[in-house]
Write a protein that holds these residues in place. Structure first.
Motif, PDB file in Angstrom:
ATOM      1  N   GLY A  95       0.922  -1.290   0.037  1.00 60.03           N
ATOM      2  CA  GLY A  95      -0.065  -0.056   0.034  1.00 60.03           C
ATOM      3  C   GLY A  95       0.872   1.279  -0.154  1.00 60.03           C
ATOM      4  O   GLY A  95       0.276   2.515   0.218  1.00 60.03           O
ATOM      5  N   ILE A  96       2.148   1.246  -0.022  1.00 61.22           N
ATOM      6  CA  ILE A  96       3.061   2.272  -0.008  1.00 61.22           C
ATOM      7  C   ILE A  96       2.655   3.231  -1.424  1.00 61.22           C
ATOM      8  O   ILE A  96       2.620   4.546  -0.962  1.00 61.22           O
ATOM      9  N   ALA A  97       2.660   2.875  -2.486  1.00 61.88           N
ATOM     10  CA  ALA A  97       2.250   3.875  -3.765  1.00 61.88           C
ATOM     11  C   ALA A  97       1.162   4.169  -3.474  1.00 61.88           C
ATOM     12  O   ALA A  97       0.742   5.451  -3.651  1.00 61.88           O
ATOM     13  N   SER A  98      -0.086   3.487  -2.893  1.00 61.83           N
ATOM     14  CA  SER A  98      -1.448   4.232  -2.760  1.00 61.83           C
ATOM     15  C   SER A  98      -1.365   5.325  -1.780  1.00 61.83           C
ATOM     16  O   SER A  98      -1.875   6.318  -1.732  1.00 61.83           O
ATOM     17  N   GLU A  99      -0.579   4.889  -0.793  1.00 67.66           N
ATOM     18  CA  GLU A  99      -0.426   5.851   0.330  1.00 67.66           C
ATOM     19  C   GLU A  99       0.074   7.299  -0.121  1.00 67.66           C
ATOM     20  O   GLU A  99      -0.539   8.241   0.101  1.00 67.66           O
ATOM     21  N   THR A 100       1.308   7.244  -0.873  1.00 65.17           N
ATOM     22  CA  THR A 100       1.868   8.197  -1.641  1.00 65.17           C
ATOM     23  C   THR A 100       0.995   8.974  -2.346  1.00 65.17           C
ATOM     24  O   THR A 100       0.839  10.105  -2.371  1.00 65.17           O
ATOM     25  N   LEU A 101       0.250   8.217  -3.108  1.00 65.45           N
ATOM     26  CA  LEU A 101      -0.544   9.054  -4.182  1.00 65.45           C
ATOM     27  C   LEU A 101      -1.778   9.507  -3.676  1.00 65.45           C
ATOM     28  O   LEU A 101      -2.515  10.382  -4.313  1.00 65.45           O
ATOM     29  N   ILE A 102      -2.203   9.182  -2.229  1.00 68.41           N
ATOM     30  CA  ILE A 102      -3.374   9.814  -1.455  1.00 68.41           C
ATOM     31  C   ILE A 102      -2.545  11.145  -0.900  1.00 68.41           C
ATOM     32  O   ILE A 102      -3.297  12.027  -0.976  1.00 68.41           O
ATOM     33  N   ALA A 103      -1.549  10.869  -0.181  1.00 71.07           N
ATOM     34  CA  ALA A 103      -0.898  12.001   0.703  1.00 71.07           C
ATOM     35  C   ALA A 103      -0.343  13.087  -0.116  1.00 71.07           C
ATOM     36  O   ALA A 103      -0.690  14.491   0.159  1.00 71.07           O
ATOM     37  N   LEU A 104       0.163  12.790  -1.155  1.00 69.62           N
ATOM     38  CA  LEU A 104       1.201  13.951  -2.059  1.00 69.62           C
ATOM     39  C   LEU A 104      -0.122  14.992  -2.448  1.00 69.62           C
ATOM     40  O   LEU A 104       0.202  16.105  -2.194  1.00 69.62           O
ATOM     41  N   PRO A 105      -1.148  14.513  -3.134  1.00 69.14           N
ATOM     42  CA  PRO A 105      -2.058  15.412  -3.618  1.00 69.14           C
ATOM     43  C   PRO A 105      -2.879  16.258  -2.643  1.00 69.14           C
ATOM     44  O   PRO A 105      -2.947  17.315  -2.781  1.00 69.14           O
ATOM     45  N   ARG A 106      -2.995  15.558  -1.461  1.00 67.47           N
ATOM     46  CA  ARG A 106      -3.578  16.393  -0.213  1.00 67.47           C
ATOM     47  C   ARG A 106      -2.558  17.574   0.118  1.00 67.47           C
ATOM     48  O   ARG A 106      -3.123  18.695   0.575  1.00 67.47           O
ATOM     49  N   ALA A 107      -1.514  17.113   0.177  1.00 67.21           N
ATOM     50  CA  ALA A 107      -0.282  18.160   0.787  1.00 67.21           C
ATOM     51  C   ALA A 107      -0.525  19.263  -0.208  1.00 67.21           C
ATOM     52  O   ALA A 107      -0.224  20.507   0.059  1.00 67.21           O
ATOM     53  N   LEU A 108      -0.235  19.016  -1.687  1.00 72.18           N
ATOM     54  CA  LEU A 108      -0.119  20.077  -2.581  1.00 72.18           C
ATOM     55  C   LEU A 108      -1.343  20.879  -2.779  1.00 72.18           C
ATOM     56  O   LEU A 108      -1.380  22.170  -3.100  1.00 72.18           O
ATOM     57  N   ALA A 109      -2.534  20.308  -2.749  1.00 70.24           N
ATOM     58  CA  ALA A 109      -3.667  21.006  -2.701  1.00 70.24           C
ATOM     59  C   ALA A 109      -3.784  22.338  -1.718  1.00 70.24           C
ATOM     60  O   ALA A 109      -4.307  23.275  -1.804  1.00 70.24           O
ATOM     61  N   ALA A 110      -3.119  21.730  -0.404  1.00 76.60           N
ATOM     62  CA  ALA A 110      -3.139  23.021   0.448  1.00 76.60           C
ATOM     63  C   ALA A 110      -2.195  24.207   0.211  1.00 76.60           C
ATOM     64  O   ALA A 110      -2.453  25.355   0.424  1.00 76.60           O
ATOM     65  N   GLY A 111      -1.240  24.001  -1.015  1.00 74.32           N
ATOM     66  CA  GLY A 111      -0.449  25.020  -1.646  1.00 74.32           C
ATOM     67  C   GLY A 111      -1.113  25.431  -2.811  1.00 74.32           C
ATOM     68  O   GLY A 111      -0.328  26.242  -3.488  1.00 74.32           O
ATOM     69  N   GLY A 112      -2.245  25.116  -2.967  1.00 75.51           N
ATOM     70  CA  GLY A 112      -2.855  25.857  -4.232  1.00 75.51           C
ATOM     71  C   GLY A 112      -3.217  24.828  -5.493  1.00 75.51           C
ATOM     72  O   GLY A 112      -3.519  25.387  -6.496  1.00 75.51           O
ATOM     73  N   LEU A 113      -2.726  23.706  -5.474  1.00 77.90           N
ATOM     74  CA  LEU A 113      -2.587  22.691  -6.809  1.00 77.90           C
ATOM     75  C   LEU A 113      -4.026  22.425  -6.823  1.00 77.90           C
ATOM     76  O   LEU A 113      -4.911  22.069  -6.003  1.00 77.90           O
ATOM     77  N   LYS A 114      -4.545  22.467  -8.068  1.00 82.93           N
ATOM     78  CA  LYS A 114      -6.018  22.310  -8.454  1.00 82.93           C
ATOM     79  C   LYS A 114      -6.199  20.783  -8.957  1.00 82.93           C
ATOM     80  O   LYS A 114      -7.219  20.383  -8.954  1.00 82.93           O
ATOM     81  N   ALA A 115      -4.932  20.395  -9.759  1.00 78.76           N
ATOM     82  CA  ALA A 115      -5.245  18.981 -10.387  1.00 78.76           C
ATOM     83  C   ALA A 115      -3.645  18.118 -10.345  1.00 78.76           C
ATOM     84  O   ALA A 115      -2.771  18.923 -10.493  1.00 78.76           O
ATOM     85  N   ILE A 116      -3.743  16.984 -10.206  1.00 81.52           N
ATOM     86  CA  ILE A 116      -2.744  16.204 -10.477  1.00 81.52           C
ATOM     87  C   ILE A 116      -3.063  15.233 -11.732  1.00 81.52           C
ATOM     88  O   ILE A 116      -4.109  14.485 -11.396  1.00 81.52           O
ATOM     89  N   HIS A 117      -2.124  14.741 -12.385  1.00 87.48           N
ATOM     90  CA  HIS A 117      -2.203  13.950 -13.656  1.00 87.48           C
ATOM     91  C   HIS A 117      -1.051  12.943 -13.582  1.00 87.48           C
ATOM     92  O   HIS A 117       0.168  13.118 -13.039  1.00 87.48           O
ATOM     93  N   LEU A 118      -1.445  11.869 -14.239  1.00 90.46           N
ATOM     94  CA  LEU A 118      -0.352  10.690 -14.329  1.00 90.46           C
ATOM     95  C   LEU A 118      -0.618  10.097 -15.798  1.00 90.46           C
ATOM     96  O   LEU A 118      -1.785  10.156 -16.298  1.00 90.46           O
ATOM     97  N   GLU A 119       0.218   9.294 -16.076  1.00 85.41           N
ATOM     98  CA  GLU A 119       0.493   8.583 -17.344  1.00 85.41           C
ATOM     99  C   GLU A 119       0.542   7.145 -17.018  1.00 85.41           C
ATOM    100  O   GLU A 119       1.303   6.795 -16.185  1.00 85.41           O
ATOM    101  N   VAL A 120      -0.245   6.295 -17.617  1.00 84.25           N
ATOM    102  CA  VAL A 120      -0.161   4.681 -17.152  1.00 84.25           C
ATOM    103  C   VAL A 120      -0.208   3.882 -18.498  1.00 84.25           C
ATOM    104  O   VAL A 120      -1.027   4.539 -19.348  1.00 84.25           O
ATOM    105  N   ASP A 121       0.249   2.816 -18.811  1.00 82.59           N
ATOM    106  CA  ASP A 121       0.166   1.915 -19.746  1.00 82.59           C
ATOM    107  C   ASP A 121      -1.145   1.136 -19.354  1.00 82.59           C
ATOM    108  O   ASP A 121      -1.342   0.705 -18.351  1.00 82.59           O
TER     109      ASP A 121
END
Length: 149
Positions: A95-121
């Protein structure tokens, strides 16, 4: 195991190069260590276009995530793309990647980030499962296109 995130700094360059090298070997990305260093160093020195985070304890990180910032009229301001995310094979499935992908956007949203994107095969079922669990959704009728310069 925790997905504790540490903002990368110049003293983390060697550790990040090792992790990036491992990811690139797994993904079939061919680069020299010098090219990797040149891509990472500005992020660690405070360039405003992106950031690198170590996942886990900074002395012995278990992974990393690199994000690059942009601007979106559609999303109403600052957005980011996850350029790379990697967790060492020996600790995957916890669950480390999931935890990271949940925590990072939350933290960045506090700094004004509106959206986060990623690319996947589209054929990478494991990655799709992790990204979906973290709240990422495909955008109907959209696909990422690239032109290498």
């Amino acid at each position: 195991m925790s997905a504790h995130l540490t903002l990368g700094a110049p003293e983390h360059l060697d550790k990040l190069v090792g992790l990036v090298t491992a990811f690139h070997a797994e993904a079939g990305i061919e680069m020299t260590d010098e090219q990797r260093r040149n891509g990472l160093a500005p992020l660690l020195e405070g360039i405003p276009h992106g950031a690198a985070y170590l996942i886990g304890p900074p002395r012995a990180p278990i992974g990393y995530v690199v994000i690059c910032f942009g601007w979106s009229v559609e999303f109403g301001g600052l957005d980011a793309i996850i350029d790379e995310i990697y967790v060492r094979p020996g600790v995957r499935g916890r669950g480390i990647a999931s935890e990271t992908l949940i925590a990072l956007p939350r933290a960045l949203a506090a700094g004004g980030l509106k959206a986060i994107h990623l690319e996947v095969d589209r054929t990478n079922k494991a990655a799709l499962k992790v990204y979906t669990r973290a709240g990422f959704r495909p955008r109907e009728d959209y696909m990422l296109m690239s032109r290498k310069l």
